[in-house]
Design an enzyme around this catalytic site. Structure first.
Site, PDB file in Angstrom:
ATOM      1  N   SER A 151       0.818  -1.227   0.107  1.00  0.00           N
ATOM      2  CA  SER A 151      -0.211   0.049  -0.110  1.00  0.00           C
ATOM      3  C   SER A 151       1.019   1.286   0.046  1.00  0.00           C
ATOM      4  O   SER A 151       2.022   1.315   0.269  1.00  0.00           O
ATOM      5  CB  SER A 151      -0.987   0.134   1.226  1.00  0.00           C
ATOM      6  OG  SER A 151      -0.104   0.355   2.492  1.00  0.00           O
ATOM      7  N   LYS A 152       0.239   2.597  -0.257  1.00  0.00           N
ATOM      8  CA  LYS A 152       1.004   3.687  -0.464  1.00  0.00           C
ATOM      9  C   LYS A 152       1.542   3.931   1.012  1.00  0.00           C
ATOM     10  O   LYS A 152       2.468   4.442   1.180  1.00  0.00           O
ATOM     11  CB  LYS A 152      -0.169   4.648  -0.418  1.00  0.00           C
ATOM     12  CG  LYS A 152       0.496   6.091  -0.485  1.00  0.00           C
ATOM     13  CD  LYS A 152      -0.738   7.207  -0.787  1.00  0.00           C
ATOM     14  CE  LYS A 152      -0.209   8.419  -0.774  1.00  0.00           C
ATOM     15  NZ  LYS A 152      -0.358   9.091   0.487  1.00  0.00           N
ATOM     16  N   ARG A 153       1.011   3.546   1.947  1.00  0.00           N
ATOM     17  CA  ARG A 153       1.513   3.966   3.577  1.00  0.00           C
ATOM     18  C   ARG A 153       2.589   3.010   3.803  1.00  0.00           C
ATOM     19  O   ARG A 153       3.577   3.586   4.559  1.00  0.00           O
ATOM     20  CB  ARG A 153       0.309   3.558   4.424  1.00  0.00           C
ATOM     21  CG  ARG A 153      -0.771   4.439   4.608  1.00  0.00           C
ATOM     22  CD  ARG A 153      -1.656   4.066   5.744  1.00  0.00           C
ATOM     23  NE  ARG A 153      -2.540   2.837   5.580  1.00  0.00           N
ATOM     24  CZ  ARG A 153      -3.204   2.320   4.524  1.00  0.00           C
ATOM     25  NH1 ARG A 153      -3.780   3.234   4.026  1.00  0.00           N
ATOM     26  NH2 ARG A 153      -3.685   1.336   4.478  1.00  0.00           N
TER      27      ARG A 153
ATOM     28  N   GLY B 185       5.014   2.423   1.889  1.00  0.00           N
ATOM     29  CA  GLY B 185       6.130   3.405   1.312  1.00  0.00           C
ATOM     30  C   GLY B 185       6.472   4.559   2.196  1.00  0.00           C
ATOM     31  O   GLY B 185       7.555   4.776   2.533  1.00  0.00           O
TER      32      GLY B 185
ATOM     33  N   SER C  18       3.712  12.548  -2.542  1.00  0.00           N
ATOM     34  CA  SER C  18       4.293  11.207  -2.375  1.00  0.00           C
ATOM     35  C   SER C  18       5.142  10.927  -3.198  1.00  0.00           C
ATOM     36  O   SER C  18       5.488  11.546  -4.296  1.00  0.00           O
ATOM     37  CB  SER C  18       2.920  10.116  -2.751  1.00  0.00           C
ATOM     38  OG  SER C  18       1.772  10.134  -2.072  1.00  0.00           O
TER      39      SER C  18
END
Ligand code: GLU
Length: 506
Positions: free
Chosen positions: A273-275, A277, A297
């Site tokens: 997930s983006k989190r 990263g 991001s």
């Protein structure tokens, strides 16, 4: 039949690296088979539309060197009018709006779909009732006969509502007691009992737009798509898609399907997930993205990855060549790729491996190309008047140590500027005025640029001598080899630096 595959993202935000991998596998498959790679924008869900996302997708693909044959013109714009090269334009589904209704109506006429007039409130009430009884509400063969639709209303009432109201939909009528038999190029044979599936909405009168399922099938058919290669999250939709092809009578030209494994978190389990990263400090997006709240991001491009390295590492996430080879250029991937060697299970993303790929590409690049990329970094540090040949020389000396172009500055700063600050703990430990003064004298009285003879002949231990000298030359006791530093900065500059530290410390 010519191979035709498509990448069909929804512009709901920046493309995740998993999305780029889907595009890449489609591209490799198309090019390997001498076919076409089409980019289609699936933007029928206006609630989830994010401005800038479409442009982001196009830019990300171009950065990776993935150029669509259809859907995008040479300037990187989605083609809107049909031409010889882009016969199926427009490629943006919102612009194809008038196409879809007739297909939904066709399914109603053949008994495969029906009009549903249930209000949002009545469906909400159904859901609440089911929940109170510990069940889940499903619009399907069990409930459709008591709900408000063209199967339960008279023909006149149905017509009246179609003409006089705007909040109705067309739903697919899941066949009762059918086991859908499907084939997937990666997963093999799959069968699903259609009784477990719901009557999905295909078209909505409110915005006169199709849902994903209808638009996707109709467009794949009209655009003569031969293989659908997409993420595993679409596997649950496959039975409906099979049944839609059947209901339209398009089975003979139905594409083959391949559902790609998920990208998994570097640690633990679950989808990347983006989190992850943000938490673990690596990019999950190809390019930097700034959202509507101004939150940024990371992107691989801005973090200093080479597009070739990014493409290579993505290709290896879920596919393996069956050999030990790890480094593949895009043309080599086109050659070697095969859907048979895509795994079924999720591919764990390893950020360290991603860096390894970049390092490998950096090692292989000519110094002149790296110098070109490094000049702006130098300019950012105020160094503008610099000889390119000198920059190339520095790069050749430090190339093996760097992972990113920006690392050259950290590694080789002392080859561009004299140290102003000195690492205090190194000064405490290694500062020896007599060594530095003697080294300076030796250099001044020598006609060479090297300190080797001096270091060798000095009566103190070699380590001590080298640390003191390196401290004077670089500001710290570790780093580049003294011979390399001398080779770059030369005798006069070294003498200046020795003198500076002696004066500073006296
Ligand atoms: N629009 C879908 C997506 O955003 C496409 C799925 C498919 O390829 O069928 O992923």
């Amino acid at each position: 039949m010519k191979t035709r595959v498509r990448f069909a993202p929804s512009p709901t935000g920046p493309l995740h690296m998993g999305g780029v991998r889907t595009a890449l596998y489609n591209y490799l498959f198309a090019k390997q088979n001498g076919g076409d790679f089409i980019l289609r924008i699936e933007d029928t869900d206006s609630h989830r539309f994010v401005p800038g996302a479409e442009q982001y997708i196009i830019e990300a693909l171009r950065w990776c060197g993935i150029f669509p044959d259809e859907g995008v013109d040479a300037d990187g714009h989605i083609v809107e009018t049909p031409s010889e090269r882009h016969p199926h334009a427009p490629y943006r589904q919102s612009q194809r709006k008038p196409i879809y209704r007739q297909y939904a109506e066709q399914l109603v006429a053949s008994g495969n779909a029906y009009y549903a007039f249930d209000s949002a409130e009545s469906l909400e009430a159904e859901r609440a009732r089911a929940e109170a009884a510990g069940q889940t509400f499903i619009y399907n063969y069990e409930s459709r006969d008591r709900l408000c639709n063209s199967l339960t209303l008279s023909a006149e009432e149905t017509q009246r509502r179609i003409a006089g109201t705007t909040d109705w939909t067309i739903r697919f009528k899941m066949p009762r007691g059918r086991v859908v038999e499907m084939d997937d190029l990666i997963r093999g044979h799959i069968s699903v009992n259609a009784d477990t599936l719901d009557d999905k909405v295909l078209w909505k009168r409110a915005d006169e737009l199709p849902t994903y399922h209808l638009a996707n099938i109709v467009d794949d058919h009209l655009m003569e798509i031969t293989e659908v290669i997409r993420g595993e999250e679409w596997l649950p939709s496959l039975p409906l898609h099979y049944l839609l092809y059947e209901a339209f009578g398009w089975q003979d030209s139905q594409p083959r399907f391949a559902h790609l494994p998920l990208l998994l978190k570097p640690v633990g389990n679950g989808k990347l997930s983006k989190r992850d990263g943000d938490k673990l400090g690596f990019p999950v997006f190809p390019l930097r993205w700034v959202n509507a709240d101004g939150e940024t991001s990371h992107g691989y491009r801005e973090d200093g990855y080479f597009p070739e390295a990014f493409v290579n590492l993505l290709a290896m996430l879920g596919w393996n060549p069956g050999t030990e080879q790890e480094i593949f250029s895009l043309p080599e991937l086109v050659e070697a790729f095969s859907i048979d060697k895509v795994g079924k299970s999720g591919a764990k993303f390893n950020p360290e491996k991603a860096k390894w790929y970049n390092k490998e590409y950096l090692r292989r690049k000519p110094a002149a190309e790296l110098a070109e990329l490094f000049l702006p970094v130098l300019a950012g540090h105020g160094i503008t008047e610099v000889d390119t040949a000198y920059v190339e020389k520095v790069i050749s000396l430090t190339q093996e140590r760097a992972t990113f172009v920006a690392d050259f500055w950290d590694i080789a700063k002392c080859l561009f500027v004299a140290p102003g600050e000195f690492v205090q703990k190194d000064v405490d430990k290694f500062w020896k005025p007599e060594i530095v003064a003697a080294a300076r004298e030796a250099l001044e009285n020598s006609d060479t640029d090297t300190l080797e003879g001096y270091i060798r002949d000095h009566e103190m231990p070699m380590g001590k001598v080298m640390n003191a000298i390196r401290l004077a030359l670089t500001g710290a006791s570790s780093g580049l080899a003294i011979a390399d530093i001398m080779h770059c900065i030369g005798r006069d500059e070294a003498v200046r630096r020795f003198r500076y530290l002696c004066e500073k410390q006296s």
